[in-house]
Write a protein that holds these residues in place. Structure first.
Motif, PDB file in Angstrom:
ATOM      1  N   ALA A 113     -23.808   0.449  48.540  1.00 40.12           N
ATOM      2  CA  ALA A 113     -24.110  -0.128  49.855  1.00 40.12           C
ATOM      3  C   ALA A 113     -23.519   0.741  50.960  1.00 40.12           C
ATOM      4  CB  ALA A 113     -23.561  -1.547  49.943  1.00 40.12           C
ATOM      5  N   VAL A 114     -24.254   0.837  52.065  1.00 38.73           N
ATOM      6  CA  VAL A 114     -23.807   1.605  53.223  1.00 38.73           C
ATOM      7  C   VAL A 114     -22.463   1.070  53.723  1.00 38.73           C
ATOM      8  CG1 VAL A 114     -24.410   2.243  55.599  1.00 38.73           C
ATOM      9  CG2 VAL A 114     -26.170   2.194  53.843  1.00 38.73           C
ATOM     10  N   SER A 115     -22.249  -0.235  53.574  1.00 40.84           N
ATOM     11  CA  SER A 115     -21.002  -0.873  54.023  1.00 40.84           C
ATOM     12  C   SER A 115     -19.799  -0.449  53.187  1.00 40.84           C
ATOM     13  CB  SER A 115     -21.138  -2.390  53.926  1.00 40.84           C
ATOM     14  OG  SER A 115     -21.214  -2.781  52.551  1.00 40.84           O
ATOM     15  N   GLY A 116     -20.079   0.126  51.999  1.00 41.06           N
ATOM     16  CA  GLY A 116     -18.984   0.482  51.099  1.00 41.06           C
ATOM     17  C   GLY A 116     -18.628  -0.629  50.125  1.00 41.06           C
ATOM     18  N   HIS A 117     -19.312  -1.764  50.241  1.00 37.22           N
ATOM     19  CA  HIS A 117     -19.049  -2.909  49.360  1.00 37.22           C
ATOM     20  C   HIS A 117     -20.287  -3.243  48.553  1.00 37.22           C
ATOM     21  CE1 HIS A 117     -15.272  -3.529  51.439  1.00 37.22           C
ATOM     22  NE2 HIS A 117     -15.934  -3.467  52.587  1.00 37.22           N
ATOM     23  N   GLY A 118     -20.214  -3.087  47.233  1.00 37.44           N
ATOM     24  CA  GLY A 118     -21.332  -3.453  46.369  1.00 37.44           C
ATOM     25  C   GLY A 118     -22.465  -2.433  46.389  1.00 37.44           C
ATOM     26  N   ILE A 119     -23.660  -2.926  46.067  1.00 34.28           N
ATOM     27  CA  ILE A 119     -24.837  -2.058  45.989  1.00 34.28           C
ATOM     28  C   ILE A 119     -25.985  -2.656  46.800  1.00 34.28           C
ATOM     29  CG2 ILE A 119     -24.231  -1.133  43.706  1.00 34.28           C
ATOM     30  CD1 ILE A 119     -26.406  -3.023  42.527  1.00 34.28           C
ATOM     31  N   GLU A 120     -26.997  -1.816  47.044  1.00 34.77           N
ATOM     32  CA  GLU A 120     -28.240  -2.258  47.674  1.00 34.77           C
ATOM     33  C   GLU A 120     -29.384  -1.911  46.737  1.00 34.77           C
ATOM     34  OE1 GLU A 120     -27.087  -1.601  52.357  1.00 34.77           O
ATOM     35  OE2 GLU A 120     -27.970   0.077  51.246  1.00 34.77           O
ATOM     36  N   ILE A 121     -30.413  -2.741  46.761  1.00 38.28           N
ATOM     37  CA  ILE A 121     -31.584  -2.592  45.897  1.00 38.28           C
ATOM     38  C   ILE A 121     -32.783  -2.171  46.746  1.00 38.28           C
ATOM     39  CG2 ILE A 121     -33.152  -3.798  44.299  1.00 38.28           C
ATOM     40  CD1 ILE A 121     -30.253  -3.622  43.259  1.00 38.28           C
ATOM     41  N   ALA A 122     -33.546  -1.196  46.240  1.00 40.68           N
ATOM     42  CA  ALA A 122     -34.753  -0.751  46.941  1.00 40.68           C
ATOM     43  C   ALA A 122     -35.945  -1.593  46.508  1.00 40.68           C
ATOM     44  CB  ALA A 122     -35.039   0.714  46.622  1.00 40.68           C
ATOM     45  N   LEU A 123     -36.697  -2.087  47.482  1.00 42.60           N
ATOM     46  CA  LEU A 123     -37.952  -2.785  47.212  1.00 42.60           C
ATOM     47  C   LEU A 123     -39.050  -2.102  48.012  1.00 42.60           C
ATOM     48  CD1 LEU A 123     -36.904  -6.552  47.450  1.00 42.60           C
ATOM     49  CD2 LEU A 123     -36.921  -5.059  45.444  1.00 42.60           C
ATOM     50  N   VAL A 124     -40.232  -2.025  47.406  1.00 39.89           N
ATOM     51  CA  VAL A 124     -41.376  -1.422  48.076  1.00 39.89           C
ATOM     52  C   VAL A 124     -42.436  -2.483  48.363  1.00 39.89           C
ATOM     53  CG1 VAL A 124     -40.990   0.899  47.135  1.00 39.89           C
ATOM     54  CG2 VAL A 124     -42.433  -0.708  45.867  1.00 39.89           C
ATOM     55  N   HIS A 125     -43.143  -2.301  49.480  1.00 38.57           N
ATOM     56  CA  HIS A 125     -44.220  -3.216  49.868  1.00 38.57           C
ATOM     57  C   HIS A 125     -45.562  -2.533  49.629  1.00 38.57           C
ATOM     58  CE1 HIS A 125     -47.049  -5.267  52.642  1.00 38.57           C
ATOM     59  NE2 HIS A 125     -46.456  -6.315  52.106  1.00 38.57           N
ATOM     60  N   ARG A 126     -46.428  -3.229  48.871  1.00 38.80           N
ATOM     61  CA  ARG A 126     -47.770  -2.719  48.585  1.00 38.80           C
ATOM     62  C   ARG A 126     -48.774  -3.518  49.405  1.00 38.80           C
ATOM     63  NH1 ARG A 126     -48.390  -3.163  42.264  1.00 38.80           N
ATOM     64  NH2 ARG A 126     -48.019  -5.319  42.822  1.00 38.80           N
ATOM     65  N   PRO A 127     -49.380  -2.874  50.419  1.00 38.32           N
ATOM     66  CA  PRO A 127     -50.323  -3.625  51.270  1.00 38.32           C
ATOM     67  C   PRO A 127     -51.539  -4.151  50.515  1.00 38.32           C
ATOM     68  CG  PRO A 127     -50.284  -1.284  51.872  1.00 38.32           C
ATOM     69  CD  PRO A 127     -49.182  -1.506  50.876  1.00 38.32           C
ATOM     70  N   LYS A 128     -51.979  -3.427  49.465  1.00 36.15           N
ATOM     71  CA  LYS A 128     -53.146  -3.880  48.697  1.00 36.15           C
ATOM     72  C   LYS A 128     -52.919  -5.275  48.129  1.00 36.15           C
ATOM     73  CE  LYS A 128     -55.948  -2.711  44.638  1.00 36.15           C
ATOM     74  NZ  LYS A 128     -56.136  -1.765  43.537  1.00 36.15           N
ATOM     75  N   TRP A 129     -51.697  -5.554  47.682  1.00 34.88           N
ATOM     76  CA  TRP A 129     -51.361  -6.859  47.082  1.00 34.88           C
ATOM     77  C   TRP A 129     -50.525  -7.718  48.021  1.00 34.88           C
ATOM     78  CZ3 TRP A 129     -54.325  -7.223  43.005  1.00 34.88           C
ATOM     79  CH2 TRP A 129     -54.648  -6.077  42.287  1.00 34.88           C
ATOM     80  N   ASP A 130     -50.086  -7.129  49.152  1.00 37.71           N
ATOM     81  CA  ASP A 130     -49.159  -7.780  50.081  1.00 37.71           C
ATOM     82  C   ASP A 130     -47.989  -8.388  49.323  1.00 37.71           C
ATOM     83  OD1 ASP A 130     -48.036  -8.596  52.461  1.00 37.71           O
ATOM     84  OD2 ASP A 130     -49.149 -10.483  52.523  1.00 37.71           O
ATOM     85  N   ASP A 131     -47.337  -7.534  48.506  1.00 42.68           N
ATOM     86  CA  ASP A 131     -46.191  -8.018  47.744  1.00 42.68           C
ATOM     87  C   ASP A 131     -45.019  -7.043  47.836  1.00 42.68           C
ATOM     88  OD1 ASP A 131     -46.884  -5.892  46.062  1.00 42.68           O
ATOM     89  OD2 ASP A 131     -47.002  -7.112  44.254  1.00 42.68           O
ATOM     90  N   TRP A 132     -43.853  -7.541  47.480  1.00 35.76           N
ATOM     91  CA  TRP A 132     -42.626  -6.747  47.394  1.00 35.76           C
ATOM     92  C   TRP A 132     -42.260  -6.633  45.928  1.00 35.76           C
ATOM     93  CZ3 TRP A 132     -40.490  -4.209  51.390  1.00 35.76           C
ATOM     94  CH2 TRP A 132     -40.881  -4.583  52.674  1.00 35.76           C
TER      95      TRP A 132
END
Length: 136
Positions: A17-36
C-alpha cells in the motif's frame, strides 16, 4: 457445440500500500461487461498458463508482475462453453496503466474495498484465498 474448455489465466495482483500499511489489490473494469474483475484472459496456442497470466496482467494493467502462490482454478460457463481460468497471486512490479477498449479503468484498493467492488462472487472467493496466502 464444443465441450472443449476455454483455457485462460490471470492474477490477483497486489502491491504494498502507498500508505505503507498493508497491501492494495488491482481491479480492472471491462466496459463490454461493465464489471470489475482481476486481470485475466485467454491463453494463446502453445502458451503456458504462467506465461498467459503474466502477459494478461501486462496487457490489462500495464504492469509486469512476479507470480507467487498458485490459487484455485475457476470453472464456469461462458455462452454454453466451459471455461477454466488458472490464477496466481502476483506482486506488481514496474509499469503504468494505459486505458484500452478492452480495459478502460484500473483501481488499486485496500482488500476490503476491492472485495466490495468485485462483480462476481467467484472473484471475491479468489481474493479471500489470495489474502490468506499473500505475505508481502
Amino acid at each position: 457445440m464444443s465441450g472443449t474448455p476455454i483455457l485462460a489465466a490471470g492474477c490477483v495482483l497486489w502491491r504494498p500500500a502507498v500508505s505503507g500499511h498493508g497491501i492494495e489489490i488491482a481491479l480492472v473494469h471491462r466496459p463490454k461487461w461493465d464489471d470489475w474483475s482481476h486481470p485475466k484472459g485467454k491463453r494463446k496456442r502453445g502458451e503456458t498458463a504462467e506465461a498467459c497470466a503474466m502477459r494478461e496482467v501486462l496487457e490489462e494493467t500495464g504492469r509486469r508482475c512476479e507470480l507467487g502462490t498458485r490459487l484455485p482454478t475457476a470453472h464456469y460457463t461462458v455462452d454454453g462453453r466451459p471455461k477454466e481460468v488458472a490464477y496466481w497471486s502476483a506482486r506488481a512490479l514496474d509499469g503504468g496503466f494505459v486505458p484500452t477498449r478492452e480495459i478502460d479503468a484500473l483501481v488499486w484498493l485496500p482488500p476490503s474495498a476491492a472485495r466490495h467492488r468485485l462483480t462476481q462472487p467467484r472473484d471475491r472467493e479468489l481474493l479471500d484465498t489470495a489474502l490468506s496466502t499473500t505475505h508481502p
